[in-house]
Design a protein around this motif. Structure first.
Motif, PDB file in Angstrom:
ATOM      1  N   ARG A  21       0.816  -1.215   0.000  1.00 44.31           N
ATOM      2  CA  ARG A  21       0.000   0.000   0.000  1.00 44.31           C
ATOM      3  C   ARG A  21       0.848   1.262   0.000  1.00 44.31           C
ATOM      4  NH1 ARG A  21      -4.732  -0.381   4.340  1.00 44.31           N
ATOM      5  NH2 ARG A  21      -4.435   1.867   4.174  1.00 44.31           N
ATOM      6  N   PRO A  79       0.436   5.862  -0.484  1.00 42.18           N
ATOM      7  CA  PRO A  79      -0.539   6.958  -0.436  1.00 42.18           C
ATOM      8  C   PRO A  79      -1.360   7.059  -1.716  1.00 42.18           C
ATOM      9  CG  PRO A  79       1.557   7.667   0.487  1.00 42.18           C
ATOM     10  CD  PRO A  79       1.793   6.309  -0.091  1.00 42.18           C
ATOM     11  N   ASP A 115      -4.046   4.392  -1.482  1.00 39.65           N
ATOM     12  CA  ASP A 115      -5.053   4.773  -0.490  1.00 39.65           C
ATOM     13  C   ASP A 115      -6.027   5.801  -1.060  1.00 39.65           C
ATOM     14  OD1 ASP A 115      -3.710   3.080   1.165  1.00 39.65           O
ATOM     15  OD2 ASP A 115      -3.013   4.608   2.568  1.00 39.65           O
ATOM     16  N   ALA A 154     -10.018   5.022  -1.614  1.00 40.07           N
ATOM     17  CA  ALA A 154     -11.025   5.849  -0.943  1.00 40.07           C
ATOM     18  C   ALA A 154     -11.993   6.466  -1.934  1.00 40.07           C
ATOM     19  CB  ALA A 154     -10.320   6.936  -0.139  1.00 40.07           C
ATOM     20  N   PHE A 213     -10.878  -2.676   2.660  1.00 38.45           N
ATOM     21  CA  PHE A 213      -9.908  -1.597   2.819  1.00 38.45           C
ATOM     22  C   PHE A 213     -10.352  -0.614   3.893  1.00 38.45           C
ATOM     23  CE2 PHE A 213      -8.885   2.820   1.586  1.00 38.45           C
ATOM     24  CZ  PHE A 213      -7.510   2.790   1.740  1.00 38.45           C
ATOM     25  N   ASP A 214     -11.661  -0.264   3.921  1.00 37.00           N
ATOM     26  CA  ASP A 214     -12.178   0.665   4.920  1.00 37.00           C
ATOM     27  C   ASP A 214     -13.686   0.455   5.060  1.00 37.00           C
ATOM     28  OD1 ASP A 214     -12.812   2.729   6.625  1.00 37.00           O
ATOM     29  OD2 ASP A 214     -11.687   4.263   5.533  1.00 37.00           O
TER      30      ASP A 214
END
Length: 402
Positions: free
Chosen positions: A292, A294, A297, A301, A335-336
């Protein structure tokens, strides 16, 4: 006194009922079968014995329960009665061997150098099946082959009307698959079959109001079960949920519009910042844990937020109790999870979003193979005694043996 044809018809229905229960629920005691079917004990015993004679089930003695009385024998579906399953996608052809009860004996993913056409898909499938000779030799019977295709599939004859990502149009795929393997063949839409598999064997068991979305290299498809009834549509093509609008100024989609869910939320967008060109679900999940950045990510997102836009629409339209996410969408969700759940909870009309449970599909990489196999098992489950008792050996297996 009922006529013989009427008696035979009842027997067929009763055998189908028992075998279907074993297939979908796994091993059941005779006592459980008696309770679930409403048949008397002697009828269940006779049906279990006939299914055993046909090679479709077998019985074992249960472990001692520590109570008085003889325990009821356990009746198992014969997992060595199996179907082949095929899933062509833009980056690979996956072939599986699936037994009764949804047990995946073998799964092989063959990465394709380019988007596979029908001829290449058939060639890859046959080669993979030949490589499964050892596993096939341990099976009692191969009943047929089912295919999960990312596109519009005519369920009546298994022809692919349109699979735009594969470049297939009006292809009699099931017929060609049958000729290639020497087995009865069937084909259906991949997301529809994923919905079926999760409803029968996975996270959708017992759920009556479910929306299911599957993400693969070729895009996003889905299905909905409302009040316990799968929505098929007038021609059986319902479930093109990947073409829900999520961004009015978004990327152009092959369907002619812009900002469709599957153009904005896609596997390629997740793989690129991970430095991957192709990956199955396990490889994607491993890369997310170990590589992973930035950049990744931010992409993940953004895709989660756009996925939430679509899920809010589905909540408002279908009012599901559960939303199941399969394929790379399930990995993206992991992931989230809170980000997606909160966005859906806040977006649904009248608080509907707060009543929805969002979950990953339970069958993982086996999902579409299990769903495709259901097509091949359907005739056997409907009429168990009509199937030949002898093993059926596909042409590819016979060739491998010679």
């Amino acid at each position: 006194m009922p006529s013989k044809p009427a008696t035979d018809s009842i027997r067929v229905q009763n055998l189908s009922r028992v075998l279907s229960l074993l297939h979908r629920r796994g091993a059941l005691s005779r006592a459980e079968l008696t309770r679930l079917t409403g048949f008397n004990r002697s009828t269940v015993g006779a049906l279990a014995a006939e299914l055993s004679r046909l090679g479709l089930a077998y019985e074992t003695e249960p472990a001692a329960a520590g109570r008085a009385g003889r325990p009821s024998p356990l009746v198992h579906p014969n997992e060595r009665v199996a179907a082949l399953a095929v899933h062509p996608d833009v980056d690979a052809v996956t072939v599986g061997l699936v037994g009764l009860g949804g047990r995946v004996h073998r799964r092989v993913r063959y990465d394709a150098a380019a988007v596979p056409g029908v001829a290449e898909t058939l060639s890859i499938t046959r080669a993979v099946v030949e490589g499964m000779a050892a596993e096939l030799a341990t099976m009692d019977r191969i009943v047929g082959v089912g295919a999960a295709v990312p596109g519009l599939v005519d369920s009546a004859d298994g022809s692919v009307r349109l699979a735009p990502h594969l470049g297939w149009t009006d292809e009699p795929f099931a017929q060609a698959l049958s000729r290639a393997l020497g087995l009865p063949a069937f084909a259906g839409n991949d997301a529809t079959l994923g919905t079926l598999a999760e409803s029968v064997f996975g996270a959708g068991v017992g759920q009556t109001d479910v929306v299911y979305l599957n993400g693969s290299a070729s895009g996003i498809g889905g299905g909905a079960v409302v009040g316990g009834v799968p929505l098929g549509g007038q021609a059986g093509f319902a479930g093109e949920l990947g073409h829900t609008l999520v961004r009015s100024d978004g990327l152009a989609c092959f369907c002619g519009r812009r900002g469709c869910l599957e153009t904005e939320v896609n596997l390629g967008g997740l793989l690129a910042p991970l430095g991957l060109e192709h990956a199955d679900l396990e490889e994607l999940e491993a890369a997310m844990s170990g590589r992973r950045t930035p950049e990744f990510d931010a992409v993940a997102a953004r895709q989660l937020d756009l996925l939430a836009e679509a899920l809010v629409n589905f909540v408002n339209i279908f009012n599901p109790r559960t939303i199941l996410l399969g394929g790379f969408l399930g990995v993206l969700f992991s992931f989230d999870p809170e980000r997606l759940q909160d966005a859906v909870a806040q977006g649904g009309i009248g608080g509907l979003g707060r009543q929805v449970e969002i979950r990953r599909a339970a069958l993982g990489a086996d999902l579409l193979l299990v769903g495709a196999a259901e097509l091949a098992f359907s005739e056997l489950l409907a009429a168990p005694a009509a199937a030949p008792a002898a093993a059926s050996v596909p042409a590819a297996q016979a060739a491998a043996r010679s």
